[in-house]
Design a protein around this motif. Sequence first.
Motif, PDB file in Angstrom:
ATOM      1  N   THR A   1      29.519  12.079   1.965  1.00  0.00           N
ATOM      2  CA  THR A   1      30.976  11.894   1.979  1.00  0.00           C
ATOM      3  C   THR A   1      31.641  12.492   3.213  1.00  0.00           C
ATOM      4  O   THR A   1      32.516  11.876   3.821  1.00  0.00           O
ATOM      5  CB  THR A   1      31.602  12.530   0.718  1.00  0.00           C
ATOM      6  OG1 THR A   1      31.008  11.963  -0.446  1.00  0.00           O
ATOM      7  CG2 THR A   1      33.115  12.296   0.683  1.00  0.00           C
ATOM      8  N   TYR A   2      31.212  13.694   3.619  1.00  0.00           N
ATOM      9  CA  TYR A   2      31.939  14.436   4.642  1.00  0.00           C
ATOM     10  C   TYR A   2      31.136  14.665   5.929  1.00  0.00           C
ATOM     11  O   TYR A   2      29.931  14.942   5.887  1.00  0.00           O
ATOM     12  CB  TYR A   2      32.356  15.806   4.104  1.00  0.00           C
ATOM     13  CG  TYR A   2      33.297  15.746   2.924  1.00  0.00           C
ATOM     14  CD1 TYR A   2      34.651  15.468   3.108  1.00  0.00           C
ATOM     15  CD2 TYR A   2      32.828  15.986   1.624  1.00  0.00           C
ATOM     16  CE1 TYR A   2      35.523  15.417   2.035  1.00  0.00           C
ATOM     17  CE2 TYR A   2      33.695  15.942   0.545  1.00  0.00           C
ATOM     18  CZ  TYR A   2      35.040  15.661   0.749  1.00  0.00           C
ATOM     19  OH  TYR A   2      35.903  15.602  -0.320  1.00  0.00           O
TER      20      TYR A   2
ATOM     21  N   LYS B   1      36.049  11.595   5.957  1.00  0.00           N
ATOM     22  CA  LYS B   1      35.783  11.439   4.526  1.00  0.00           C
ATOM     23  C   LYS B   1      35.490   9.973   4.263  1.00  0.00           C
ATOM     24  O   LYS B   1      36.319   9.100   4.561  1.00  0.00           O
ATOM     25  CB  LYS B   1      36.976  11.898   3.690  1.00  0.00           C
ATOM     26  CG  LYS B   1      36.724  11.782   2.183  1.00  0.00           C
ATOM     27  CD  LYS B   1      37.908  12.272   1.370  1.00  0.00           C
ATOM     28  CE  LYS B   1      37.605  12.143  -0.119  1.00  0.00           C
ATOM     29  NZ  LYS B   1      38.751  12.595  -0.952  1.00  0.00           N
ATOM     30  N   ASN B   2      34.278   9.707   3.800  1.00  0.00           N
ATOM     31  CA  ASN B   2      33.831   8.324   3.560  1.00  0.00           C
ATOM     32  C   ASN B   2      34.003   7.450   4.801  1.00  0.00           C
ATOM     33  O   ASN B   2      34.441   6.296   4.720  1.00  0.00           O
ATOM     34  CB  ASN B   2      34.589   7.705   2.373  1.00  0.00           C
ATOM     35  CG  ASN B   2      34.264   8.404   1.062  1.00  0.00           C
ATOM     36  OD1 ASN B   2      33.112   8.765   0.818  1.00  0.00           O
ATOM     37  ND2 ASN B   2      35.270   8.609   0.231  1.00  0.00           N
TER      38      ASN B   2
END
Length: 411
Positions: free
Chosen positions: A319-320, A364-365
């Motif tokens: 995700t990050y 993020k994503n």
Amino acid sequence: MKYLVLLVSLSIFISCNKKEEKETTTEAPIVVEPIIKEFGIIFNEFKVVKDTIKSGDTFGKMLQNYQLPDSMNVHQLTEKVKDSFNLRGIKAGKPYLLFFDKNNPKKLQQFVYIKDQIHYTVIDLRNGVSVQNKEKPVTIKKRTIAAEIEGSLSVTLEKAGVSAGLAPKLANVYAYSIDFFKIQKDDKFAVTLYEKFIEDSIYVGIDRIESTYFQHRGKDFYAFPYKLKDNQKEASYYDEEGKALKSMFLKAPLDYFRISSRFSPRRFHPVQGRWKAHNGTDYAAAHGTPIKTTASGTVERTGYTAGNGNYVKVKHNSTYSTQYLHMSKILVRNGQYVTQGQTIGLVGSTGLATGPHVCYRFWKNGVQVDPLRLQLPNAEPMDEADRKKYVEHIKPFKQELDSILKVTFKN
């Protein structure tokens, strides 16, 4: 008359014997000089001078007035020792010792620089020049203590016979869980720690914390250090259920900083002279300031571009990701695993930059976002397999803490 002569003779004989006995007992006792040995050197064999390094002193300046062996001068000696002895590391206030020939008090035989209670350097000039960087033998001792807060944590630790230096270490462990400025009377704690001693008696500091417990405002906080990965440089702290005590991300990549430019969809670029999106947060700091990765992860890419200058990008999970731009120096390599707070580079002004700063970018994503506006997560939870191993690993440590808590706080 015959008896009187005999008595006088006997008296004279006894008197003479007493005199001889008295003379025998008044002879000066033989004094044996105690052997003094430290740093592997017998002090009795030399004339010893102890001194302290003063501001402005250099290795050469300290020795310039003494006779060196083999007609050597100070410059030649400096050249011989500089690869083994950190001459620039000599600090004012540190003690040193000079060992001279007893028959020639100006002829230097050995020099000892005391870096700290454990580390020291010996330069031996008797047979050529030899340099040895040594450590005094250190014993590590383990103990577990428990106490109730009385006043401050530091005062409580001192009363419990533990160095007040443990207080900041505990504060660091619980930095995301407990506000140590708000701990109060009747809060309780227990800690298992390892301490360092020289010659089993001279205390020289805390080696590490094995486990700890804190009861703050009626709530229990356990903490155990654990490495999830074999190549992890430092252990992270988790509670008794395997939940991380730290937040997943630090608030900023620098310790001391000033935000010079925020994340913005439209900002006038000071170098390019036009309006454009600024997908990062600029933290101004002095050139050479350490830049820290805000979360653990793997270095995905390092390099240089005309706009970014020297940069590092770290992938934290699916995700990050984060990126750090304009570095003066990169201190990590592609594929390297880094832990939260590890220094990965130094502040600079490479690329399109008007002054020293780090541009911190956050994904993020796959989309760049403003981390200052995000509700960032705590550290990633352990997967179930790791959690089971962890819980099994901490069992004896937790039992040790619980046992001393039970004994100390019976009521």
